[in-house]
Design a protein around this motif. Sequence first.
Motif, PDB file in Angstrom:
ATOM      1  N   TRP A  93      -9.806  -1.071  -3.272  1.00  0.00           N
ATOM      2  CA  TRP A  93      -9.117  -1.196  -1.987  1.00  0.00           C
ATOM      3  C   TRP A  93      -8.239   0.009  -1.680  1.00  0.00           C
ATOM      4  O   TRP A  93      -8.003   0.339  -0.504  1.00  0.00           O
ATOM      5  CB  TRP A  93      -8.357  -2.518  -1.860  1.00  0.00           C
TER       6      TRP A  93
ATOM      7  N   LEU B 206     -10.926  -6.341   2.166  1.00  0.00           N
ATOM      8  CA  LEU B 206     -11.154  -4.893   2.254  1.00  0.00           C
ATOM      9  C   LEU B 206     -11.200  -4.465   3.718  1.00  0.00           C
ATOM     10  O   LEU B 206     -10.693  -3.400   4.089  1.00  0.00           O
ATOM     11  CB  LEU B 206     -12.458  -4.517   1.543  1.00  0.00           C
TER      12      LEU B 206
ATOM     13  N   VAL C 114     -10.454   2.320   0.063  1.00  0.00           N
ATOM     14  CA  VAL C 114     -10.698   1.823   1.415  1.00  0.00           C
ATOM     15  C   VAL C 114      -9.486   2.151   2.304  1.00  0.00           C
ATOM     16  O   VAL C 114      -9.630   2.553   3.458  1.00  0.00           O
ATOM     17  CB  VAL C 114     -10.970   0.302   1.395  1.00  0.00           C
ATOM     18  N   LEU C 115      -8.281   1.992   1.743  1.00  0.00           N
ATOM     19  CA  LEU C 115      -7.071   2.339   2.484  1.00  0.00           C
ATOM     20  C   LEU C 115      -7.080   3.816   2.884  1.00  0.00           C
ATOM     21  O   LEU C 115      -6.780   4.168   4.029  1.00  0.00           O
ATOM     22  CB  LEU C 115      -5.838   2.041   1.612  1.00  0.00           C
ATOM     23  N   ALA C 116      -7.460   4.679   1.928  1.00  0.00           N
ATOM     24  CA  ALA C 116      -7.526   6.113   2.232  1.00  0.00           C
ATOM     25  C   ALA C 116      -8.541   6.372   3.342  1.00  0.00           C
ATOM     26  O   ALA C 116      -8.283   7.166   4.261  1.00  0.00           O
ATOM     27  CB  ALA C 116      -7.887   6.896   0.966  1.00  0.00           C
TER      28      ALA C 116
ATOM     29  N   GLY D  15      -5.052   0.338   7.285  1.00  0.00           N
ATOM     30  CA  GLY D  15      -5.051   1.768   6.991  1.00  0.00           C
ATOM     31  C   GLY D  15      -5.313   2.595   8.243  1.00  0.00           C
ATOM     32  O   GLY D  15      -4.757   3.677   8.409  1.00  0.00           O
ATOM     33  N   THR D  16      -6.148   2.070   9.132  1.00  0.00           N
ATOM     34  CA  THR D  16      -6.441   2.783  10.383  1.00  0.00           C
ATOM     35  C   THR D  16      -5.183   2.882  11.252  1.00  0.00           C
ATOM     36  O   THR D  16      -4.879   3.943  11.807  1.00  0.00           O
ATOM     37  CB  THR D  16      -7.581   2.071  11.135  1.00  0.00           C
TER      38      THR D  16
ATOM     39  N   GLY E  96      -9.315   4.314   5.693  1.00  0.00           N
ATOM     40  CA  GLY E  96      -8.665   3.864   6.918  1.00  0.00           C
ATOM     41  C   GLY E  96      -7.741   4.923   7.491  1.00  0.00           C
ATOM     42  O   GLY E  96      -7.712   5.155   8.706  1.00  0.00           O
ATOM     43  N   LEU E  97      -6.976   5.587   6.627  1.00  0.00           N
ATOM     44  CA  LEU E  97      -6.064   6.639   7.100  1.00  0.00           C
ATOM     45  C   LEU E  97      -6.835   7.756   7.799  1.00  0.00           C
ATOM     46  O   LEU E  97      -6.428   8.246   8.856  1.00  0.00           O
ATOM     47  CB  LEU E  97      -5.266   7.206   5.921  1.00  0.00           C
ATOM     48  N   VAL E  98      -7.966   8.153   7.183  1.00  0.00           N
ATOM     49  CA  VAL E  98      -8.786   9.207   7.786  1.00  0.00           C
ATOM     50  C   VAL E  98      -9.339   8.727   9.135  1.00  0.00           C
ATOM     51  O   VAL E  98      -9.292   9.452  10.139  1.00  0.00           O
ATOM     52  CB  VAL E  98      -9.936   9.608   6.828  1.00  0.00           C
ATOM     53  N   LEU E  99      -9.806   7.494   9.150  1.00  0.00           N
ATOM     54  CA  LEU E  99     -10.387   6.918  10.369  1.00  0.00           C
ATOM     55  C   LEU E  99      -9.340   6.854  11.494  1.00  0.00           C
ATOM     56  O   LEU E  99      -9.620   7.211  12.648  1.00  0.00           O
ATOM     57  CB  LEU E  99     -10.895   5.516  10.042  1.00  0.00           C
ATOM     58  N   GLY E 100      -8.132   6.399  11.167  1.00  0.00           N
ATOM     59  CA  GLY E 100      -7.081   6.280  12.171  1.00  0.00           C
ATOM     60  C   GLY E 100      -6.688   7.629  12.741  1.00  0.00           C
ATOM     61  O   GLY E 100      -6.505   7.785  13.958  1.00  0.00           O
TER      62      GLY E 100
ATOM     63  N   PRO F  59       0.771  -1.242   0.000  1.00  0.00           N
ATOM     64  CA  PRO F  59       0.000   0.000   0.000  1.00  0.00           C
ATOM     65  C   PRO F  59       0.807   1.300   0.000  1.00  0.00           C
ATOM     66  O   PRO F  59       0.909   1.967   1.006  1.00  0.00           O
ATOM     67  CB  PRO F  59      -0.805  -0.123   1.299  1.00  0.00           C
TER      68      PRO F  59
ATOM     69  N   PHE G 198      -3.400   6.353  12.203  1.00  0.00           N
ATOM     70  CA  PHE G 198      -3.152   6.665  13.613  1.00  0.00           C
ATOM     71  C   PHE G 198      -1.663   6.966  13.803  1.00  0.00           C
ATOM     72  O   PHE G 198      -1.291   7.928  14.497  1.00  0.00           O
ATOM     73  CB  PHE G 198      -3.589   5.481  14.490  1.00  0.00           C
TER      74      PHE G 198
ATOM     75  N   MET H  28       0.786   5.203  -0.919  1.00  0.00           N
ATOM     76  CA  MET H  28      -0.401   6.068  -0.864  1.00  0.00           C
ATOM     77  C   MET H  28      -0.615   6.930  -2.110  1.00  0.00           C
ATOM     78  O   MET H  28      -1.693   7.475  -2.302  1.00  0.00           O
ATOM     79  CB  MET H  28      -0.341   6.989   0.368  1.00  0.00           C
TER      80      MET H  28
END
Lengths: 156, 156
Positions: A65, B6, A68-70, B13-14, A72-76, A35, B18, A37
Motif C-alpha cells: 500500500w 488499496l 500504491v500511495l506513492a 494519495g491522489t 497516488g501522489l504521482v497521479l494527483g 501515511p 494534487f 511518505m
Amino acid sequence: MVESLFPNGVSHYLAGGLLIGAGVALIFVLTGAVPGMSTVFSSTWSYVSRRPFFQQPRFVTTRAWRLVLAAGLVLGAFAWWSWFGPPHGVQTNVSWWQLLGGGFLVGFGARMSNGCTSGHGICGLASLQLPSALAVLTFLATAIGVANLVGLLGSN
Amino acid sequence: MKPVSLLAVLAGGTLFGFGLALSTMISPEVVLGFLRLHDFGLMLVLGGAAGATFIAYRFAPLVLHKPMFEAHFGKHASDLNRDTIVGAVIFGAGWGLCGVCPGPAVAGLGAGNWPLLLALVGIAAGAYVHGRFFAAAATAPKHSITRETSSPGQRS
C-alpha cells in the motif's frame, strides 16, 4: 503584514494543505493507515534486500500500500499539471549535487528519525505526539540554518 | 490490505499529490524560499494539512469502531530517543540543502519536474545506507524486535 509574510498569496497554500490533509484523513477513515511518505523508501527495499532490517514485518506488511500511495501522489500531481500546470512541467534550477546530496541526507535522516515532513509534521503533529513535535522543531531549525548558509555561499 | 483499501489509499494519495502540486511544494525554490524566511506559505500548508488530519484522527475513532474497510486504526510510530533527534538534524540539513522532502520528491515526477529524480535517487540511497549499515534490527521500535530475531527471513 500579510503581503510581507506571504508575497505569493495565501489561498493556494491553504487549499493545497487542506487537500493534503483531506487525503490523509480519507486514508485513515477508510483503512486506518497512517501515511507518512518516507517509510516507502525503506519498505520498498524489502523487495530486493534480504537484510533483517528491511525484512521487518512493519515494512513487509505495508510495502504494497505504500507503493500504491506513492503512485497516488504521482497521479494527483499529474492531474494538477494537466489542468493548471505549466505546459513544460515544473522547473527547478537547484544544482544536481544539492538534489543528490541533499536527497541522500533527507533519506538517511528521515529513516533514522522515523519520520519526515509528512510522518512527523502531519501525522505526528495531528496525533499530538511530543517526539514528533520535537523532531519537527529540530529539522525546521536545522533546515533554516543550512538553507541560509547555502544561500550566503551563493548557491540556489 | 484488501483491494478496496488499496483503491482508497490510491484516492487519498491522489488528493495528497494534487495538494502538494497546488501548494507549489514540488518546487524546491518555494521550499527554500520558506527556509530562508522569504515566504511563510509552507506553514499554511503544514498547518492546513495537520489541522484537517487532526480532525480525522480525533473524531473518526469516536464515531466509527473501526476503519470502513480494515480492522484497526493505526498510529504514527513515535519513539523519543537519540535517533529521533539526530535523524531530524540530518534530515533538516538535507532538506535545507536541496529543498526537497520525500512527498514532493515523489509527487514532483507527476508534474514533469524531472530533476527531482536526482533527489529521489538520493533519498532511496540514504534510506538504504541507513537500513543496511546504521540500523541494527535491535534498534528498531520495540514491537518488532521479538518477531524480528526469530524471523526465518533473517539472513545477512
